[in-house]
Design a protein around this motif. Structure first.
Motif, PDB file in Angstrom:
ATOM      1  N   PRO A  32       0.811  -1.225   0.000  1.00 25.23           N
ATOM      2  CA  PRO A  32       0.000   0.000   0.000  1.00 25.23           C
ATOM      3  C   PRO A  32       0.841   1.271   0.000  1.00 25.23           C
ATOM      4  CG  PRO A  32      -0.181  -1.152   2.113  1.00 25.23           C
ATOM      5  CD  PRO A  32       0.513  -2.073   1.177  1.00 25.23           C
ATOM      6  N   ARG A  33       2.026   1.215   0.613  1.00 24.55           N
ATOM      7  CA  ARG A  33       2.891   2.402   0.616  1.00 24.55           C
ATOM      8  C   ARG A  33       3.416   2.678  -0.792  1.00 24.55           C
ATOM      9  NH1 ARG A  33       3.530   3.918   6.016  1.00 24.55           N
ATOM     10  NH2 ARG A  33       4.392   5.835   5.170  1.00 24.55           N
ATOM     11  N   ALA A  34       3.698   1.620  -1.550  1.00 24.16           N
ATOM     12  CA  ALA A  34       4.156   1.814  -2.927  1.00 24.16           C
ATOM     13  C   ALA A  34       3.054   2.451  -3.773  1.00 24.16           C
ATOM     14  CB  ALA A  34       4.591   0.486  -3.526  1.00 24.16           C
ATOM     15  N   GLU A  35       1.815   2.002  -3.583  1.00 20.68           N
ATOM     16  CA  GLU A  35       0.710   2.604  -4.327  1.00 20.68           C
ATOM     17  C   GLU A  35       0.532   4.066  -3.938  1.00 20.68           C
ATOM     18  OE1 GLU A  35      -2.369   3.202  -6.944  1.00 20.68           O
ATOM     19  OE2 GLU A  35      -0.782   1.697  -6.861  1.00 20.68           O
ATOM     20  N   LEU A  36       0.708   4.382  -2.660  1.00 18.40           N
ATOM     21  CA  LEU A  36       0.635   5.777  -2.227  1.00 18.40           C
ATOM     22  C   LEU A  36       1.730   6.595  -2.900  1.00 18.40           C
ATOM     23  CD1 LEU A  36      -0.445   8.074  -0.464  1.00 18.40           C
ATOM     24  CD2 LEU A  36       1.047   7.250   1.384  1.00 18.40           C
ATOM     25  N   ALA A  37       2.931   6.048  -2.960  1.00 20.25           N
ATOM     26  CA  ALA A  37       4.042   6.758  -3.607  1.00 20.25           C
ATOM     27  C   ALA A  37       3.740   7.006  -5.083  1.00 20.25           C
ATOM     28  CB  ALA A  37       5.330   5.952  -3.455  1.00 20.25           C
ATOM     29  N   LYS A  53      11.394   6.220  -0.496  1.00 18.30           N
ATOM     30  CA  LYS A  53      12.518   5.828   0.365  1.00 18.30           C
ATOM     31  C   LYS A  53      12.059   4.899   1.481  1.00 18.30           C
ATOM     32  CE  LYS A  53      15.437   9.869  -0.498  1.00 18.30           C
ATOM     33  NZ  LYS A  53      16.018  11.115   0.054  1.00 18.30           N
ATOM     34  N   VAL A  54      10.880   5.182   2.024  1.00 20.03           N
ATOM     35  CA  VAL A  54      10.325   4.295   3.056  1.00 20.03           C
ATOM     36  C   VAL A  54      10.064   2.918   2.468  1.00 20.03           C
ATOM     37  CG1 VAL A  54       8.361   3.909   4.587  1.00 20.03           C
ATOM     38  CG2 VAL A  54       9.322   6.211   4.361  1.00 20.03           C
ATOM     39  N   VAL A  55       9.471   2.874   1.278  1.00 24.90           N
ATOM     40  CA  VAL A  55       9.183   1.592   0.629  1.00 24.90           C
ATOM     41  C   VAL A  55      10.480   0.827   0.363  1.00 24.90           C
ATOM     42  CG1 VAL A  55       8.206   0.480  -1.411  1.00 24.90           C
ATOM     43  CG2 VAL A  55       7.081   2.484  -0.429  1.00 24.90           C
ATOM     44  N   ALA A  56      11.493   1.529  -0.143  1.00 22.09           N
ATOM     45  CA  ALA A  56      12.771   0.871  -0.428  1.00 22.09           C
ATOM     46  C   ALA A  56      13.395   0.317   0.845  1.00 22.09           C
ATOM     47  CB  ALA A  56      13.721   1.857  -1.102  1.00 22.09           C
ATOM     48  N   ALA A  57      13.325   1.068   1.934  1.00 23.46           N
ATOM     49  CA  ALA A  57      13.903   0.598   3.201  1.00 23.46           C
ATOM     50  C   ALA A  57      13.182  -0.651   3.706  1.00 23.46           C
ATOM     51  CB  ALA A  57      13.828   1.712   4.245  1.00 23.46           C
ATOM     52  N   ILE A  58      11.858  -0.667   3.621  1.00 22.49           N
ATOM     53  CA  ILE A  58      11.090  -1.842   4.058  1.00 22.49           C
ATOM     54  C   ILE A  58      11.457  -3.053   3.205  1.00 22.49           C
ATOM     55  CG2 ILE A  58       8.792  -2.830   4.265  1.00 22.49           C
ATOM     56  CD1 ILE A  58       7.745  -0.007   4.839  1.00 22.49           C
ATOM     57  N   LEU A  59      11.535  -2.857   1.899  1.00 22.11           N
ATOM     58  CA  LEU A  59      11.829  -3.975   0.999  1.00 22.11           C
ATOM     59  C   LEU A  59      13.249  -4.492   1.189  1.00 22.11           C
ATOM     60  CD1 LEU A  59      10.073  -2.701  -2.248  1.00 22.11           C
ATOM     61  CD2 LEU A  59       9.401  -4.680  -0.870  1.00 22.11           C
ATOM     62  N   GLU A  60      14.197  -3.581   1.367  1.00 22.20           N
ATOM     63  CA  GLU A  60      15.581  -4.035   1.558  1.00 22.20           C
ATOM     64  C   GLU A  60      15.723  -4.834   2.847  1.00 22.20           C
ATOM     65  OE1 GLU A  60      17.716  -0.180   0.817  1.00 22.20           O
ATOM     66  OE2 GLU A  60      18.813  -1.439  -0.609  1.00 22.20           O
ATOM     67  N   GLN A  73      12.074  -8.178  -6.812  1.00 24.02           N
ATOM     68  CA  GLN A  73      13.097  -7.326  -7.409  1.00 24.02           C
ATOM     69  C   GLN A  73      12.473  -6.150  -8.158  1.00 24.02           C
ATOM     70  OE1 GLN A  73      16.314  -7.346  -6.950  1.00 24.02           O
ATOM     71  NE2 GLN A  73      16.274  -9.179  -5.646  1.00 24.02           N
ATOM     72  N   TYR A  74      11.345  -6.397  -8.820  1.00 20.99           N
ATOM     73  CA  TYR A  74      10.671  -5.311  -9.530  1.00 20.99           C
ATOM     74  C   TYR A  74      10.226  -4.225  -8.548  1.00 20.99           C
ATOM     75  CZ  TYR A  74       7.381  -2.702 -12.360  1.00 20.99           C
ATOM     76  OH  TYR A  74       6.732  -1.675 -13.009  1.00 20.99           O
ATOM     77  N   ARG A  75       9.586  -4.649  -7.454  1.00 22.34           N
ATOM     78  CA  ARG A  75       9.117  -3.663  -6.474  1.00 22.34           C
ATOM     79  C   ARG A  75      10.284  -2.888  -5.879  1.00 22.34           C
ATOM     80  NH1 ARG A  75       5.505  -7.980  -5.095  1.00 22.34           N
ATOM     81  NH2 ARG A  75       6.841  -8.610  -3.349  1.00 22.34           N
ATOM     82  N   LEU A  76      11.405  -3.577  -5.635  1.00 22.48           N
ATOM     83  CA  LEU A  76      12.559  -2.896  -5.043  1.00 22.48           C
ATOM     84  C   LEU A  76      13.160  -1.890  -6.019  1.00 22.48           C
ATOM     85  CD1 LEU A  76      14.561  -2.475  -2.788  1.00 22.48           C
ATOM     86  CD2 LEU A  76      15.845  -4.468  -3.599  1.00 22.48           C
ATOM     87  N   VAL A  77      13.313  -2.285  -7.273  1.00 19.01           N
ATOM     88  CA  VAL A  77      13.880  -1.361  -8.261  1.00 19.01           C
ATOM     89  C   VAL A  77      12.955  -0.158  -8.450  1.00 19.01           C
ATOM     90  CG1 VAL A  77      14.544  -1.060 -10.680  1.00 19.01           C
ATOM     91  CG2 VAL A  77      15.194  -3.145  -9.453  1.00 19.01           C
ATOM     92  N   GLU A  78      11.658  -0.399  -8.510  1.00 20.37           N
ATOM     93  CA  GLU A  78      10.710   0.710  -8.647  1.00 20.37           C
ATOM     94  C   GLU A  78      10.861   1.696  -7.486  1.00 20.37           C
ATOM     95  OE1 GLU A  78       5.927   1.332  -9.404  1.00 20.37           O
ATOM     96  OE2 GLU A  78       6.593  -0.255  -8.033  1.00 20.37           O
ATOM     97  N   ALA A  79      10.989   1.163  -6.280  1.00 20.46           N
ATOM     98  CA  ALA A  79      11.135   2.028  -5.111  1.00 20.46           C
ATOM     99  C   ALA A  79      12.463   2.780  -5.139  1.00 20.46           C
ATOM    100  CB  ALA A  79      11.026   1.198  -3.830  1.00 20.46           C
TER     101      ALA A  79
END
Length: 337
Positions: A32-37, A53-60, A73-79
């Motif tokens: 949901p945070r990615a959709e908000l972004a 940045k928040v999404v990337a930190a959660i995913l990493e 990997q797609y979600r991480l690269v997008e973030a």
């Protein structure tokens, strides 16, 4: 061209508010945070990068054992691209290409990653260009390579999904950005021709042709044509055929976006009364729609209709709803008197 990257929404703020509530209910869930972004980025809100940045930190933090998992990997690269993390996103994007080479969205993200890194290198070179020493050849070559890689990736995304707007929007943005980047560096550092606006126009017309049942491409083409200088905005015979076919095939179009698209295309043809009627129709469907209100104001001010006709129309709207743009138009029309 940035608008081509996201679905059009008649009420972006409501969508953002709703998504924010979902994020508040599950703050550690990256989806949901990615959709908000995405919604924030589509609305050109400054908070978008911070949210990415928040999404990337959660995913990493969840990366263990997911090096070969395509969706992750797609979600991480997008973030990472959204967060503008510079050089870190290119290796991840290359890994994504090895995992999911068949997806057009993979190549779009890869192009974004190279363009973001190229943009970082360009900014560094601009600072160095203020001195007297020649620019480092290796850094210049790196910038050129990144821009070429971005262009190739965007071309591949368009080849794999020619009906998608996002890759074409990315490609147009690069066509426009590269000459600007070159102009702010020493001569011949980054050779780049002036933007080919005929090519950009053809790109948008082709998008309409390939999407005969959608309103978004018509809206984007209308925005582009309505912004062209007088004498260059009106669609030619072939373009008119494409536009008419698109209107004929349109299904379930949002009345606000459809009204705006009709108004924009009428404005491009110089038919101000028809443009005014279309923008008014869009505002009747959503009175708080600022885009329709702005274009309605432009149509009124630039119209060659008699001033008395326009004044009566504007005053009629003001009597029903005192919108700021109508008050501005009223002032413009009354000023000569």
């Amino acid at each position: 061209p940035a608008m081509l990257r996201f679905p059009l929404r008649a009420d972006a703020e409501a969508a953002i508010a709703q998504q924010q509530r979902l994020c508040d209910a599950a703050p550690a869930d990256p989806l949901p945070r990615a959709e908000l972004a995405r919604l924030l980025e589509a609305a050109d809100r400054d908070e978008a990068a911070a949210e990415w940045k928040v999404v990337a930190a959660i995913l990493e933090a969840q990366a263990r054992g997911k090096d070969d998992e395509g969706d992750y990997q797609y979600r991480l690269v997008e973030a990472m691209v959204g967060a503008d993390l510079g050089t870190r996103d290119v290796p991840r994007a290359e890994r994504l290409r090895r995992i999911r080479p068949e997806e057009w969205s993979t190549h779009l993200l890869l192009g974004d990653a190279y363009l973001r890194r190229g943009d970082l290198n360009w900014r560094i070179l601009m600072r160095k260009a203020r001195g007297t020493a020649p620019l480092p050849p290796a850094e210049v070559a790196s910038l050129k390579a990144d821009l070429d890689q971005a262009a190739a990736a965007y071309d591949e995304a368009v080849r794999r999904a020619p009906q998608q707007a996002a890759p074409r929007g990315a490609r147009i943005a690069l066509w426009l950005a590269r000459p600007l980047m070159a102009s702010l560096l020493p001569p011949d550092t980054l050779p780049a021709a002036r933007p080919d606006f005929t090519r950009i126009r053809s790109e948008l017309v082709e998008l309409v042709r390939l999407n005969p049942s959608r309103i978004d491409p018509l809206w984007h083409l209308g925005i582009y044509l309505a912004g062209q200088p007088e004498g260059e905005s009106a669609p030619g015979p072939t373009e008119k055929t494409v536009i008419q076919a698109a209107w004929a095939g349109l299904k379930d179009a949002d009345p606000v976006l459809a009204g705006e698209a009709r108004g924009l295309l009428a404005l491009a043809e110089g038919d101000h009364p028809r443009a005014v009627a279309a923008f008014q129709q869009a505002l009747e469907a959503r009175p708080d729609r600022s885009a329709a209100a702005r274009w309605l104001a432009i149509a009124e001010v630039t119209s060659s209709e008699p001033t008395a006709t326009r004044l009566a129309r504007v005053q009629g709207r003001i009597s029903r709803s005192s919108r700021a743009t109508d008050l501005t138009v009223l002032g413009v029309l009354l000023a000569p008197t």
